[in-house]
Scaffold this motif. Structure first.
Motif, mmCIF file in Angstrom:
data_model
loop_
_atom_site.group_PDB
_atom_site.id
_atom_site.type_symbol
_atom_site.label_atom_id
_atom_site.label_comp_id
_atom_site.label_asym_id
_atom_site.label_seq_id
_atom_site.Cartn_x
_atom_site.Cartn_y
_atom_site.Cartn_z
ATOM 1 N N TRP A 227 -4.436 -8.369 -40.492
ATOM 2 C CA TRP A 227 -5.445 -8.391 -39.425
ATOM 3 C C TRP A 227 -5.557 -9.745 -38.740
ATOM 4 C CZ3 TRP A 227 -8.372 -11.703 -42.346
ATOM 5 C CH2 TRP A 227 -8.355 -11.510 -43.730
ATOM 6 N N PHE A 454 -13.315 -5.862 -33.730
ATOM 7 C CA PHE A 454 -12.178 -5.412 -34.525
ATOM 8 C C PHE A 454 -12.079 -3.886 -34.471
ATOM 9 C CE2 PHE A 454 -12.195 -9.569 -35.971
ATOM 10 C CZ PHE A 454 -11.402 -9.822 -37.079
ATOM 11 N N GLU A 458 -8.784 -2.495 -39.153
ATOM 12 C CA GLU A 458 -8.691 -3.934 -39.403
ATOM 13 C C GLU A 458 -10.038 -4.510 -39.824
ATOM 14 O OE1 GLU A 458 -7.221 -2.361 -36.917
ATOM 15 O OE2 GLU A 458 -5.098 -2.864 -37.171
#
Length: 491
Positions: A227, A454, A458
């Motif tokens: 991520w 996000f 992730e």
């Protein structure tokens, strides 16, 4: 910081295909076996310098071939080595037969092995591909070795551990160290396999990374590389609304602590603003505990609908201490078009009527994350939980497909799965994270990531990793409050 081969997980079936592809590409398969066996012998000498005798238990397949190579290399180095074979070594085929012929040591029947003081066992009986219970004669060997406390160095995976599920097939060795090849297998990370593998070393035996990547599916180890792109995209100079506004829904006056933990974690984890939405009777108790977290009265669905007119309010946590029932269901269905963490009571409220929730998630286009522990998973996905043939990874993936949400299937081997099959397994969580309030903190961290933009997968993967790091930093005496204080920076 891109993905590396160390992040990839391959199933035993995928590893078999990788081995086959390597042979078809012109790579000498016996050279690969020799490389594997030499790696095992090197680990044995490095880790057990005081061993009085190395005992190679060699099985009837290629794992046994690795063992014969290791035994020969150890003998050549001057170590005291004894070989025990399961079955008739003359029945070996291919590279394993060649490895046996090249080993100068005579093999005794495996069932005759009796541990002696100073022994170190090299377990080369069965590797990650084992898909049946151990034979009785091997169970007896395992019992003798375990009962005697003899150290075990496992080749690929401790014999008796299912490389696909991490389960124990009747019995298994408990290794001090495992040497595996090219990539981790699910059995190294899923419990109880992870606990029985000891420290795991991944050795590159010479198969090109492109061949491994070509066969690898959607399984990965959860690391910041999963991520990192979204962390680097955050603007450190941005104002608070650009970092997102997280709303956490509180329960009644006697159950407010869980939501406050989530709110505090969300603020610590990076949300620009956090508001605790409280029913009227809980306003006073919540107000007495809050400083940087804001407070808003939300009595019912009408109040929530009005609050949702503020489009800057972009992520929510619903469930910790909220209470099970119609109110939780109504609120959850109203929030499915935003970014939502559905935790604890929020999930349990849909034990009956889950289809309405799943359909709403699918049609609303929000980013929804659900965070069940073992019991909650069984209540919400009973048919998936009951399928003993599925690994924890496959169960999480099946639940994600069914619900259209990202699933964080919690535990010492937390699995994060997305509806389209992406999946990571987390390994950095210390055992003392299993304490009251820990899950509430995790929900708040996920919420903070969602608020910052996000994507759901992730957001969840990063939160699970940060949660584990926070637990390690907080130490064995941690509480949920000190866990919040130790949430590390994203980057």
């Amino acid at each position: 910081m891109g993905e590396t081969i160390q992040d990839i997980l391959v199933t035993p079936a995928e590893m078999t295909a990788i081995d086959r592809d390597a042979a078809r590409s012109g790579i000498d398969s016996f050279a690969l076996m020799r490389s594997a066996g030499m790696a095992v012998s090197a680990a044995a000498l490095r880790l057990f310098p005081a061993a009085l005798r190395f005992v190679a238990l060699c099985g009837p397949g290629n794992n046994g071939g690795d063992g014969y190579v290791a035994a020969g290399a150890l003998a050549d180095s001057g170590a005291n080595v004894t070989v025990f074979a399961l079955g008739d070594p003359k029945a070996l085929k291919g590279d394993a037969a060649r490895a046996h012929r090249a080993c100068s040591l005579a093999a005794s029947p495996a069932e005759t092995y009796e541990p002696q003081p100073g022994d170190v066992v090299i377990d080369a009986l069965f590797g990650a591909g084992l898909a049946r219970d151990l034979p009785e004669q091997v169970k007896e060997i395992v019992e003798r070795v375990t009962g005697n406390g003899t150290p075990v160095l496992a080749v690929d995976l401790p014999s008796g551990i299912d490389g696909h599920t991490g389960g124990v097939r009747g019995s298994s060795f408990i290794a001090a160290h495992t040497v595996t090849f090219m990539a981790l297998k699910p059995g190294h990370l899923l419990m109880p396999g992870r606990a029985r593998s000891g420290t795991v070393e991944i050795f590159d035996i010479g198969i090109p990374a492109r061949l491994v990547a070509a066969r690898a599916g959607n399984l990965r180890l959860n690391t910041p590389r999963s991520w990192a792109h979204y962390v680097s995209a955050l603007d450190p100079a941005t104002h608070k609304y650009k970092r997102g506004h997280l709303g956490v829904l509180s329960g009644g006056e006697l159950s407010t602590g869980a939501a406050r933990l989530s709110a505090a974690a969300g603020l610590r984890a990076g949300a620009g603003l956090v508001t605790l939405a409280s029913p009227s009777k809980a306003l006073a108790v919540n107000a007495s505990h809050l400083t940087a977290v804001m407070l808003k009265e939300i009595k019912d669905a009408g109040d929530l609908s009005g609050w949702l007119q503020d489009k800057r309010l972009n992520a929510f946590v619903l469930g910790p201490g909220f209470g099970i029932g119609k109110k939780a269901r109504d609120f959850a269905l109203m929030l499915c078009d935003r970014a939502l963490v559905l935790d604890a009571d929020g999930m349990s409220s849909f034990r009956e009527g889950r289809a309405e929730l799943f359909e709403k998630i699918a049609s609303s286009g929000g980013e929804v994350v659900m965070t069940p522990h073992e019991g909650e998973f069984a209540r919400l996905f009973p048919e998936i939980a009951a399928d003993a043939a599925l690994s924890k990874i496959e169960k999480a993936q099946a639940a994600a497909r069914l619900s259209h949400a990202v699933i964080v299937y919690k535990g010492p081997d937390t699995v994060v799965a997305a509806p389209r099959g992406r999946c990571v397994v987390n390994t950095n969580a210390p055992p003392w994270l299993a304490t009251a309030g820990s899950g509430d903190v995790l929900a708040g961290i996920i919420g903070a990531h969602l608020a910052q933009g996000f994507p759901a997968f992730e957001a969840a993967a990063a939160a699970v990793w940060r949660h584990g790091e926070a637990g390690t930093e907080a130490g064995r005496g941690m509480t949920a409050e000190t866990l919040v204080e130790n949430i590390p920076p994203l980057a």
